[in-house]
Design a protein around this motif. Structure first.
Motif, PDB file in Angstrom:
ATOM      1  N   GLU A 173       0.259  12.914  -6.390  1.00 62.19           N
ATOM      2  CA  GLU A 173       0.828  12.153  -5.278  1.00 62.19           C
ATOM      3  C   GLU A 173      -0.153  11.917  -4.137  1.00 62.19           C
ATOM      4  O   GLU A 173       0.005  10.961  -3.377  1.00 62.19           O
ATOM      5  CB  GLU A 173       2.089  12.843  -4.748  1.00 62.19           C
ATOM      6  N   ILE A 174      -1.162  12.769  -3.981  1.00 61.86           N
ATOM      7  CA  ILE A 174      -2.179  12.560  -2.955  1.00 61.86           C
ATOM      8  C   ILE A 174      -3.539  12.480  -3.651  1.00 61.86           C
ATOM      9  O   ILE A 174      -3.953  13.419  -4.335  1.00 61.86           O
ATOM     10  CB  ILE A 174      -2.220  13.681  -1.919  1.00 61.86           C
ATOM     11  N   THR A 175      -4.193  11.354  -3.509  1.00 63.03           N
ATOM     12  CA  THR A 175      -5.542  11.186  -4.047  1.00 63.03           C
ATOM     13  C   THR A 175      -6.511  11.115  -2.883  1.00 63.03           C
ATOM     14  O   THR A 175      -6.350  10.312  -1.960  1.00 63.03           O
ATOM     15  CB  THR A 175      -5.641   9.905  -4.902  1.00 63.03           C
ATOM     16  N   VAL A 176      -7.515  11.979  -2.920  1.00 64.42           N
ATOM     17  CA  VAL A 176      -8.518  12.044  -1.852  1.00 64.42           C
ATOM     18  C   VAL A 176      -9.837  11.536  -2.399  1.00 64.42           C
ATOM     19  O   VAL A 176     -10.403  12.122  -3.341  1.00 64.42           O
ATOM     20  CB  VAL A 176      -8.675  13.493  -1.330  1.00 64.42           C
ATOM     21  N   ARG A 215      -3.586   5.467   3.325  1.00 65.34           N
ATOM     22  CA  ARG A 215      -2.465   4.541   3.218  1.00 65.34           C
ATOM     23  C   ARG A 215      -1.400   5.135   2.298  1.00 65.34           C
ATOM     24  O   ARG A 215      -1.676   6.010   1.477  1.00 65.34           O
ATOM     25  CB  ARG A 215      -2.933   3.188   2.679  1.00 65.34           C
ATOM     26  N   LEU A 216      -0.172   4.623   2.457  1.00 62.42           N
ATOM     27  CA  LEU A 216       0.948   5.034   1.614  1.00 62.42           C
ATOM     28  C   LEU A 216       1.193   3.980   0.547  1.00 62.42           C
ATOM     29  O   LEU A 216       1.089   2.779   0.815  1.00 62.42           O
ATOM     30  CB  LEU A 216       2.214   5.226   2.453  1.00 62.42           C
ATOM     31  N   ILE A 217       1.522   4.425  -0.655  1.00 59.88           N
ATOM     32  CA  ILE A 217       1.758   3.503  -1.772  1.00 59.88           C
ATOM     33  C   ILE A 217       2.970   3.963  -2.571  1.00 59.88           C
ATOM     34  O   ILE A 217       3.398   5.122  -2.492  1.00 59.88           O
ATOM     35  CB  ILE A 217       0.526   3.419  -2.706  1.00 59.88           C
ATOM     36  N   LYS A 218       3.519   3.047  -3.365  1.00 60.31           N
ATOM     37  CA  LYS A 218       4.589   3.412  -4.293  1.00 60.31           C
ATOM     38  C   LYS A 218       3.983   4.168  -5.478  1.00 60.31           C
ATOM     39  O   LYS A 218       2.904   3.816  -5.947  1.00 60.31           O
ATOM     40  CB  LYS A 218       5.301   2.161  -4.802  1.00 60.31           C
ATOM     41  N   PRO A 219       4.672   5.174  -5.981  1.00 66.49           N
ATOM     42  CA  PRO A 219       4.124   5.918  -7.124  1.00 66.49           C
ATOM     43  C   PRO A 219       3.793   5.039  -8.315  1.00 66.49           C
ATOM     44  O   PRO A 219       2.767   5.223  -8.976  1.00 66.49           O
ATOM     45  CB  PRO A 219       5.240   6.918  -7.460  1.00 66.49           C
ATOM     46  N   GLU A 220       4.633   4.049  -8.564  1.00 65.37           N
ATOM     47  CA  GLU A 220       4.399   3.183  -9.730  1.00 65.37           C
ATOM     48  C   GLU A 220       3.206   2.257  -9.557  1.00 65.37           C
ATOM     49  O   GLU A 220       2.673   1.709 -10.541  1.00 65.37           O
ATOM     50  CB  GLU A 220       5.654   2.357 -10.038  1.00 65.37           C
ATOM     51  N   LEU A 264       6.967   8.747  -1.928  1.00 63.54           N
ATOM     52  CA  LEU A 264       5.749   7.953  -1.806  1.00 63.54           C
ATOM     53  C   LEU A 264       4.548   8.761  -2.258  1.00 63.54           C
ATOM     54  O   LEU A 264       4.599   9.992  -2.355  1.00 63.54           O
ATOM     55  CB  LEU A 264       5.558   7.520  -0.351  1.00 63.54           C
ATOM     56  N   TRP A 265       3.455   8.065  -2.512  1.00 58.06           N
ATOM     57  CA  TRP A 265       2.165   8.684  -2.773  1.00 58.06           C
ATOM     58  C   TRP A 265       1.198   8.215  -1.690  1.00 58.06           C
ATOM     59  O   TRP A 265       1.502   7.292  -0.931  1.00 58.06           O
ATOM     60  CB  TRP A 265       1.656   8.307  -4.169  1.00 58.06           C
ATOM     61  N   PHE A 315      -0.589  19.091  -5.908  1.00 55.42           N
ATOM     62  CA  PHE A 315      -0.189  17.710  -5.649  1.00 55.42           C
ATOM     63  C   PHE A 315      -1.371  16.827  -5.250  1.00 55.42           C
ATOM     64  O   PHE A 315      -1.193  15.634  -4.977  1.00 55.42           O
ATOM     65  CB  PHE A 315       0.862  17.657  -4.528  1.00 55.42           C
ATOM     66  N   VAL A 316      -2.569  17.416  -5.200  1.00 51.71           N
ATOM     67  CA  VAL A 316      -3.741  16.712  -4.680  1.00 51.71           C
ATOM     68  C   VAL A 316      -4.784  16.544  -5.779  1.00 51.71           C
ATOM     69  O   VAL A 316      -5.088  17.483  -6.517  1.00 51.71           O
ATOM     70  CB  VAL A 316      -4.359  17.482  -3.492  1.00 51.71           C
TER      71      VAL A 316
END
Length: 344
Positions: A340-343, A328-333, A239-240, A277-278
């Protein structure tokens, strides 16, 4: 522990870095798979869980560290609260604990007594029994607990069970690592340190009890590897996540100290380990540091269905906890982001 005799760099900032642990653990012979070992160290989870019957699994964990502040009684409370937390992060109930003690035998034993008194009080508050422990003569002070708990095998909170669409709920404020650093050099205000101590001595028992009413897909406690480090483990390469900094609860004064570069070496190890990853989108440097800050006795980070998030959060707030929905968690696509982690 007057005069700075024992307090140099302690709490969860004293942990080995996650990259070091990964290298070591990857080389350990694990033996034959045991179907009753429901949670081991494959998922970097908070504790081990072993099934003893169809209805009962044992949760096992231990944690100890050097002091992060000079008051031995408060240090004992914090160390015990931190050690007990792993059982709550697995959805379990604490039943017993053993002391782990390192102490210079030629020092004032009243100090040791105060450390253990603080720890004992937190074990009692948890509703558990303190059964004894083990001590050694050492030049440095260290204290913690080995803790046993129980959980139903079908109701274990794993750290990697999150689902796309889940909201992330954090139950305590961030920034205690930075505050402890500032306190060691005399830069922290009494008000901010009181806030940090209150956070570090608050059992995650209360948040965990409320969580039992809701659907928890994943949970971890936020400790030495920082908010972002533990979130990275939760994502499990499946997940992302999107994190909203405007919703992150943190000790306000910690932001000022981070701006003045009163940060920890452990925080920089966390940045080095997980930073690739951020993706930070216009986030000020002090807030970045707070998100990488190693937390001693930090809060729980839950992944729950979006439709249950607001009700869960409301109950946590009514219990007096500074909880917030932080992402929140999202699908990578479906992410539309490059990491994978956007702040935000």
């Amino acid at each position: 522990m007057a005069g700075g005799l024992f307090c140099s760099s302690g709490g969860c900032t004293a942990k080995l870095g996650p990259d070091i642990l990964e290298r070591v653990l990857s080389r350990i012979e694990r033996g034959a798979a045991n179907p009753n070992l429901l949670v081991g160290f494959d998922s970097s989870d908070d504790a081990a869980v072993y099934r003893v019957s169809d209805d009962v699994a044992v949760v096992q964990t231990l944690d100890f560290f050097p002091p992060m502040l000079e008051d031995p009684y408060v240090f004992g409370q914090i160390a015990a609260t931190n050690a007990l937390s792993d059982v709550y992060a697995m959805g379990g109930e604490v039943i017993s604990a053993l002391n782990i003690v390192c102490f210079p035998q030629d020092e004032d034993l009243n100090v040791l007594g105060e450390i253990m008194r603080g720890g004992s009080e937190k074990v009692v508050e948890a509703g558990a029994v303190l059964c004894g422990g083990h001590s050694i003569n050492d030049k440095d002070v260290k204290y913690g607990l080995s803790v046993n708990g129980v959980v139903h095998p079908d109701r274990i909170y794993k750290n990697n069970g999150g689902q796309a669409g889940d909201v992330l709920i954090l139950t305590k404020k961030l920034g205690v690592g930075i505050m402890n650093t500032a306190n060691r050099v005399g830069a922290a205000s009494k008000e901010a340190m009181d806030e940090a101590i209150t956070s570090m001595t608050t059992l995650n028992k209360y948040a965990a009890a409320i969580s039992q009413k809701y659907t928890v897909h994943a949970c971890t406690d936020v400790t030495g590897f920082s908010f972002l480090g533990h979130l990275h483990e939760m994502l499990d390469k499946r997940l992302w996540a999107v994190v909203d900094t405007l919703s992150i609860p943190y000790i306000k004064e910690a932001c000022t100290h981070a701006e003045n570069f009163m940060i920890t070496a452990a925080g920089q190890r966390n940045r080095n380990h997980v930073g690739a990853f951020v993706d930070f989108k216009g986030v000020p440097f002090p807030l970045e540091e707070i998100l990488f800050d190693p937390q001693t006795s930090g809060g729980l980070l839950f992944a729950v269905p979006q439709e249950e998030g607001k009700a869960f959060l409301q109950e946590l707030k009514e219990a007096g906890l500074p909880a917030r929905i932080v992402g929140r968690l999202i699908k990578p696509e479906d992410a539309g982001f490059k990491r994978e982690i956007t702040v935000l």
